[in-house]
Scaffold this motif. Sequence first.
Motif, mmCIF file in Angstrom:
data_model
loop_
_atom_site.group_PDB
_atom_site.id
_atom_site.type_symbol
_atom_site.label_atom_id
_atom_site.label_comp_id
_atom_site.label_asym_id
_atom_site.label_seq_id
_atom_site.Cartn_x
_atom_site.Cartn_y
_atom_site.Cartn_z
ATOM 1 N N THR A 122 0.904 -1.118 -0.323
ATOM 2 C CA THR A 122 0.116 -0.065 0.026
ATOM 3 C C THR A 122 0.934 1.290 0.119
ATOM 4 O OG1 THR A 122 -1.648 -1.121 1.263
ATOM 5 C CG2 THR A 122 -1.954 1.180 1.160
ATOM 6 N N LEU A 123 0.579 2.341 -0.845
ATOM 7 C CA LEU A 123 1.412 3.177 -1.042
ATOM 8 C C LEU A 123 0.369 4.830 -0.492
ATOM 9 C CD1 LEU A 123 2.751 3.067 -4.772
ATOM 10 C CD2 LEU A 123 3.707 1.983 -2.314
ATOM 11 N N SER A 124 1.013 5.695 -0.126
ATOM 12 C CA SER A 124 0.364 6.860 0.080
ATOM 13 C C SER A 124 0.044 7.555 -1.213
ATOM 14 C CB SER A 124 1.047 7.837 0.957
ATOM 15 O OG SER A 124 2.237 8.221 0.147
ATOM 16 N N CYS A 125 -1.373 8.012 -1.239
ATOM 17 C CA CYS A 125 -1.643 8.785 -2.542
ATOM 18 C C CYS A 125 -3.004 9.912 -2.474
ATOM 19 C CB CYS A 125 -2.036 7.539 -3.702
ATOM 20 S SG CYS A 125 -3.482 6.658 -3.405
ATOM 21 N N GLY A 126 -2.902 10.385 -1.340
ATOM 22 C CA GLY A 126 -3.802 11.209 -0.977
ATOM 23 C C GLY A 126 -3.704 12.663 -1.788
ATOM 24 N N GLY A 127 -4.534 13.046 -2.270
ATOM 25 C CA GLY A 127 -4.171 14.241 -3.435
ATOM 26 C C GLY A 127 -3.745 13.771 -4.631
ATOM 27 N N PHE A 128 -3.305 12.687 -4.879
ATOM 28 C CA PHE A 128 -2.959 12.206 -6.283
ATOM 29 C C PHE A 128 -3.829 12.238 -7.169
ATOM 30 C CE2 PHE A 128 -1.884 8.424 -9.255
ATOM 31 C CZ PHE A 128 -0.905 9.101 -9.631
ATOM 32 N N ALA A 129 -3.669 13.136 -8.161
ATOM 33 C CA ALA A 129 -4.854 13.371 -9.236
ATOM 34 C C ALA A 129 -4.338 13.612 -10.757
ATOM 35 C CB ALA A 129 -5.659 14.820 -9.080
ATOM 36 N N PRO A 130 -3.941 12.121 -11.285
ATOM 37 C CA PRO A 130 -3.304 12.384 -12.639
ATOM 38 C C PRO A 130 -4.149 12.803 -13.695
ATOM 39 C CG PRO A 130 -3.879 10.087 -11.941
ATOM 40 C CD PRO A 130 -4.211 10.947 -10.840
ATOM 41 N N VAL A 131 -3.648 13.222 -14.869
ATOM 42 C CA VAL A 131 -4.614 13.512 -15.817
ATOM 43 C C VAL A 131 -4.751 12.251 -16.580
ATOM 44 C CG1 VAL A 131 -4.255 15.943 -15.992
ATOM 45 C CG2 VAL A 131 -2.809 14.438 -17.485
ATOM 46 N N LYS A 132 -3.617 11.293 -16.670
ATOM 47 C CA LYS A 132 -3.876 10.034 -17.288
ATOM 48 C C LYS A 132 -3.919 9.148 -16.160
ATOM 49 C CE LYS A 132 -0.672 6.637 -19.421
ATOM 50 N NZ LYS A 132 0.808 6.128 -19.549
ATOM 51 N N ARG A 133 -5.033 8.200 -16.439
ATOM 52 C CA ARG A 133 -5.346 7.180 -15.423
ATOM 53 C C ARG A 133 -4.449 6.074 -15.393
ATOM 54 N NH1 ARG A 133 -9.647 3.458 -16.790
ATOM 55 N NH2 ARG A 133 -9.367 1.934 -15.190
ATOM 56 N N VAL A 134 -4.050 5.724 -14.268
ATOM 57 C CA VAL A 134 -3.163 4.511 -13.936
ATOM 58 C C VAL A 134 -4.311 3.324 -13.912
ATOM 59 C CG1 VAL A 134 -1.733 3.548 -12.274
ATOM 60 C CG2 VAL A 134 -1.484 5.839 -12.484
ATOM 61 N N GLU A 135 -3.771 2.211 -14.778
ATOM 62 C CA GLU A 135 -4.657 0.992 -14.640
ATOM 63 C C GLU A 135 -5.005 0.359 -13.072
ATOM 64 O OE1 GLU A 135 -6.195 -0.438 -17.129
ATOM 65 O OE2 GLU A 135 -5.266 1.026 -18.524
ATOM 66 N N PRO A 136 -6.231 0.496 -12.889
ATOM 67 C CA PRO A 136 -6.523 -0.067 -11.294
ATOM 68 C C PRO A 136 -5.860 -1.194 -10.912
ATOM 69 C CG PRO A 136 -8.685 0.346 -12.702
ATOM 70 C CD PRO A 136 -7.443 0.516 -13.658
ATOM 71 N N TRP A 137 -5.636 -2.064 -11.888
ATOM 72 C CA TRP A 137 -4.808 -3.367 -11.425
ATOM 73 C C TRP A 137 -3.532 -3.140 -11.053
ATOM 74 C CZ3 TRP A 137 -0.817 -5.443 -13.883
ATOM 75 C CH2 TRP A 137 -0.493 -5.010 -15.353
ATOM 76 N N LEU A 138 -2.970 -1.986 -11.421
ATOM 77 C CA LEU A 138 -1.493 -1.790 -11.050
ATOM 78 C C LEU A 138 -1.477 -0.680 -9.856
ATOM 79 C CD1 LEU A 138 0.086 -1.028 -14.455
ATOM 80 C CD2 LEU A 138 0.680 -2.538 -12.917
#
Length: 130
Positions: free
Chosen positions: A62-78
Amino acid sequence: MALALRYYIVVLLLSMVSQGLCHCNFSKIQIGTVRTGREIAGQPEWEVTVINTCNCLQKHVTLSCGGFAPVKRVEPWLLLPQGRTCLMIKGEALPAGASAKFSYAGEPYIFRPIGSSVDRSCKNYENKNL
């Protein structure tokens, strides 16, 4: 007195070394991020590499990712967002020395490992080999 002090220092150093060798946890997850040179929707693309530097496999990384808002979506399985955290590779095992990569476009973000689980049999194996 000097012999007792030397003995104490040797025991202290050995315990520190053995603690470092036998504790696999999320602190053994290393994360590197590099810019790919591409741009998507006017934002730089970044490639993130997550490496398990432990000699045991780790699951549910598990990684911290609060506020992470990419314009290119990361595949949810990754990388699956779950509130202020993200689960790597659907919680599947990241073997010893293995890495997982994903890319995103947007503002640079500093990911930090915040959790994982290690199989108990691996911990026992490590303790036997100290």
